[in-house]
Scaffold this motif. Structure first.
Motif, PDB file in Angstrom:
ATOM      1  N   VAL A 295      -4.224  11.047 -13.185  1.00 12.35           N
ATOM      2  CA  VAL A 295      -2.792  11.076 -12.916  1.00 12.35           C
ATOM      3  C   VAL A 295      -2.556  11.261 -11.416  1.00 12.35           C
ATOM      4  O   VAL A 295      -3.076  12.187 -10.799  1.00 12.35           O
ATOM      5  N   PHE A 296      -1.765  10.331 -10.842  1.00 18.26           N
ATOM      6  CA  PHE A 296      -1.400  10.353  -9.428  1.00 18.26           C
ATOM      7  C   PHE A 296       0.117  10.450  -9.319  1.00 18.26           C
ATOM      8  O   PHE A 296       0.836  10.042 -10.224  1.00 18.26           O
ATOM      9  N   MET A 297       0.603  10.997  -8.177  1.00 14.26           N
ATOM     10  CA  MET A 297       2.042  11.115  -7.974  1.00 14.26           C
ATOM     11  C   MET A 297       2.418  10.465  -6.652  1.00 14.26           C
ATOM     12  O   MET A 297       1.760  10.678  -5.631  1.00 14.26           O
ATOM     13  N   ASP A 298       3.489   9.661  -6.688  1.00 15.19           N
ATOM     14  CA  ASP A 298       4.029   9.048  -5.482  1.00 15.19           C
ATOM     15  C   ASP A 298       4.614  10.175  -4.629  1.00 15.19           C
ATOM     16  O   ASP A 298       5.453  10.948  -5.093  1.00 15.19           O
ATOM     17  N   ALA A 299       4.173  10.271  -3.383  1.00 11.17           N
ATOM     18  CA  ALA A 299       4.601  11.362  -2.505  1.00 11.17           C
ATOM     19  C   ALA A 299       6.087  11.302  -2.169  1.00 11.17           C
ATOM     20  O   ALA A 299       6.700  12.317  -1.858  1.00 11.17           O
ATOM     21  N   GLU A 300       6.709  10.119  -2.232  1.00  9.28           N
ATOM     22  CA  GLU A 300       8.120   9.986  -1.869  1.00  9.28           C
ATOM     23  C   GLU A 300       9.051  10.122  -3.076  1.00  9.28           C
ATOM     24  O   GLU A 300      10.048  10.824  -3.020  1.00  9.28           O
TER      25      GLU A 300
ATOM     26  N   PHE B  90       8.083  10.963  -6.312  1.00 11.35           N
ATOM     27  CA  PHE B  90       7.542  11.905  -7.301  1.00 11.35           C
ATOM     28  C   PHE B  90       7.299  11.259  -8.662  1.00 11.35           C
ATOM     29  O   PHE B  90       7.122  11.945  -9.652  1.00 11.35           O
ATOM     30  N   GLU B  91       7.281   9.924  -8.707  1.00 12.82           N
ATOM     31  CA  GLU B  91       6.941   9.228  -9.948  1.00 12.82           C
ATOM     32  C   GLU B  91       5.445   9.338 -10.164  1.00 12.82           C
ATOM     33  O   GLU B  91       4.662   9.307  -9.218  1.00 12.82           O
ATOM     34  N   GLN B  92       5.040   9.443 -11.435  1.00 11.94           N
ATOM     35  CA  GLN B  92       3.621   9.564 -11.737  1.00 11.94           C
ATOM     36  C   GLN B  92       3.031   8.226 -12.147  1.00 11.94           C
ATOM     37  O   GLN B  92       3.697   7.400 -12.764  1.00 11.94           O
ATOM     38  N   LEU B  93       1.771   8.025 -11.777  1.00 10.52           N
ATOM     39  CA  LEU B  93       1.040   6.805 -12.078  1.00 10.52           C
ATOM     40  C   LEU B  93      -0.255   7.221 -12.767  1.00 10.52           C
ATOM     41  O   LEU B  93      -0.981   8.083 -12.274  1.00 10.52           O
TER      42      LEU B  93
ATOM     43  N   GLN C 292       0.855  -1.188   0.000  1.00 10.95           N
ATOM     44  CA  GLN C 292       0.000   0.000   0.000  1.00 10.95           C
ATOM     45  C   GLN C 292       0.884   1.228   0.000  1.00 10.95           C
ATOM     46  O   GLN C 292       1.764   1.360   0.842  1.00 10.95           O
ATOM     47  N   LYS C 293       0.646   2.105  -0.977  1.00 11.41           N
ATOM     48  CA  LYS C 293       1.448   3.328  -1.104  1.00 11.41           C
ATOM     49  C   LYS C 293       0.543   4.538  -1.172  1.00 11.41           C
ATOM     50  O   LYS C 293      -0.534   4.495  -1.757  1.00 11.41           O
ATOM     51  N   GLU C 294       1.029   5.614  -0.574  1.00 16.23           N
ATOM     52  CA  GLU C 294       0.304   6.883  -0.613  1.00 16.23           C
ATOM     53  C   GLU C 294       0.621   7.601  -1.924  1.00 16.23           C
ATOM     54  O   GLU C 294       1.792   7.746  -2.289  1.00 16.23           O
ATOM     55  N   TYR C 295      -0.428   8.014  -2.613  1.00 17.25           N
ATOM     56  CA  TYR C 295      -0.278   8.790  -3.841  1.00 17.25           C
ATOM     57  C   TYR C 295      -1.116  10.051  -3.714  1.00 17.25           C
ATOM     58  O   TYR C 295      -2.113  10.073  -2.995  1.00 17.25           O
ATOM     59  N   GLN C 296      -0.691  11.086  -4.435  1.00 16.19           N
ATOM     60  CA  GLN C 296      -1.426  12.339  -4.443  1.00 16.19           C
ATOM     61  C   GLN C 296      -2.092  12.491  -5.800  1.00 16.19           C
ATOM     62  O   GLN C 296      -1.440  12.295  -6.833  1.00 16.19           O
ATOM     63  N   TYR C 297      -3.401  12.812  -5.793  1.00 16.12           N
ATOM     64  CA  TYR C 297      -4.115  12.999  -7.049  1.00 16.12           C
ATOM     65  C   TYR C 297      -3.708  14.346  -7.642  1.00 16.12           C
ATOM     66  O   TYR C 297      -3.734  15.367  -6.966  1.00 16.12           O
ATOM     67  N   LEU C 298      -3.306  14.338  -8.924  1.00 17.32           N
ATOM     68  CA  LEU C 298      -2.880  15.567  -9.585  1.00 17.32           C
ATOM     69  C   LEU C 298      -3.968  16.141 -10.490  1.00 17.32           C
ATOM     70  O   LEU C 298      -4.444  17.245 -10.278  1.00 17.32           O
ATOM     71  N   TYR C 299      -4.358  15.381 -11.527  1.00  9.95           N
ATOM     72  CA  TYR C 299      -5.338  15.894 -12.486  1.00  9.95           C
ATOM     73  C   TYR C 299      -5.881  14.761 -13.346  1.00  9.95           C
ATOM     74  O   TYR C 299      -5.354  13.663 -13.362  1.00  9.95           O
ATOM     75  N   ALA C 300      -6.954  15.087 -14.091  1.00 10.43           N
ATOM     76  CA  ALA C 300      -7.530  14.139 -15.040  1.00 10.43           C
ATOM     77  C   ALA C 300      -7.142  14.593 -16.442  1.00 10.43           C
ATOM     78  O   ALA C 300      -7.170  15.785 -16.751  1.00 10.43           O
ATOM     79  N   GLU C 301      -6.769  13.628 -17.270  1.00  6.69           N
ATOM     80  CA  GLU C 301      -6.405  13.925 -18.653  1.00  6.69           C
ATOM     81  C   GLU C 301      -7.165  12.949 -19.546  1.00  6.69           C
ATOM     82  O   GLU C 301      -6.774  11.796 -19.700  1.00  6.69           O
ATOM     83  N   GLY C 302      -8.299  13.406 -20.087  1.00  2.00           N
ATOM     84  CA  GLY C 302      -9.149  12.529 -20.887  1.00  2.00           C
ATOM     85  C   GLY C 302      -9.742  11.452 -20.007  1.00  2.00           C
ATOM     86  O   GLY C 302     -10.404  11.733 -19.016  1.00  2.00           O
ATOM     87  N   GLU C 303      -9.500  10.197 -20.356  1.00  3.27           N
ATOM     88  CA  GLU C 303      -9.998   9.060 -19.576  1.00  3.27           C
ATOM     89  C   GLU C 303      -8.995   8.588 -18.523  1.00  3.27           C
ATOM     90  O   GLU C 303      -9.225   7.593 -17.847  1.00  3.27           O
ATOM     91  N   MET C 304      -7.862   9.297 -18.411  1.00  8.59           N
ATOM     92  CA  MET C 304      -6.816   8.911 -17.462  1.00  8.59           C
ATOM     93  C   MET C 304      -6.807   9.839 -16.251  1.00  8.59           C
ATOM     94  O   MET C 304      -7.050  11.035 -16.365  1.00  8.59           O
TER      95      MET C 304
END
Length: 187
Positions: free
Chosen positions: A82-87, A89-92, A68-80
């Motif tokens: 985008v989340f960012m790993d808080a430690e 900074f990789e995007q998912l 289990q990892k904490e991610y920060q919600y960034l934005y929506a792009e179309g049907e995707m």
């Protein structure tokens, strides 16, 4: 980690029939004849299908631990989404369908918990409660009592929720993201 079939508990994730399954309900049965077994209701973590299986004490299953990892919600792009790993900074990027109807509750900067199995996302947990503003609420009808009646209201994310008559447009409320219900006025 291998465990015996009778050690499966609700909430455990196991590898079974080539997929990942979460134990929803377990019931231990000791028939008059024959050996004891566990009747387990399983839910597939990938496609959501359900399955009822019997596991005898002598059988072993592979119990899976999810990261289990904490991610920060960034934005929506179309049907995707985008989340960012808080430690790191990789995007998912995850499909909106993956998060489901609860994607409407995502807010910029919101912290969510992503469940990963072998670096692949298999689940997203949103906070249980969020604060949202009411954009549209029906007027109060005379004779309505506060205790027994609710009225529909539209929140800023486009979802309708039933609220007490004293709530009006422009107010902020606390909403349960699991049940999609009004909890109370937000301070």
């Amino acid at each position: 980690m291998k465990i015996n079939g009778n050690e499966i508990r609700a909430g455990n994730v196991i590898e079974h029939k080539g997929g990942l399954w979460a134990a929803v309900k377990t019931q231990h049965v000791k028939p008059g004849k024959g050996g004891a077994f566990a009747q387990v209701e399983l839910k597939n973590l990938i496609d959501g299908t359900k399955l009822n299986e019997r596991f005898r004490a002598a059988e072993t299953v592979e119990r899976v631990r999810l990261e289990q990892k904490e991610y920060q919600y960034l934005y929506a792009e179309g049907e995707m989404l985008v989340f960012m790993d808080a430690e790191t900074f990789e995007q998912l990027e995850l499909m909106k369908d993956f998060v489901g109807d609860r994607a409407a509750f995502l807010q910029d900067g919101m912290t969510v918990t992503v469940e990963l199995y072998e670096e692949k996302a298999i689940g997203v947990q949103l906070p249980d409660q969020v604060v949202l503003q009411i954009t549209e609420a029906d007027p109060v009808v005379k004779g309505q009592t506060v205790s027994s009646s609710y009225k529909p209201a539209l929140m800023e994310n486009g979802i309708r929720v039933m609220v007490p008559p004293f709530i009006s447009a422009g107010e902020k409320i606390l909403v349960d993201t699991n049940e999609i219900t009004y909890l109370k006025r937000a301070e």
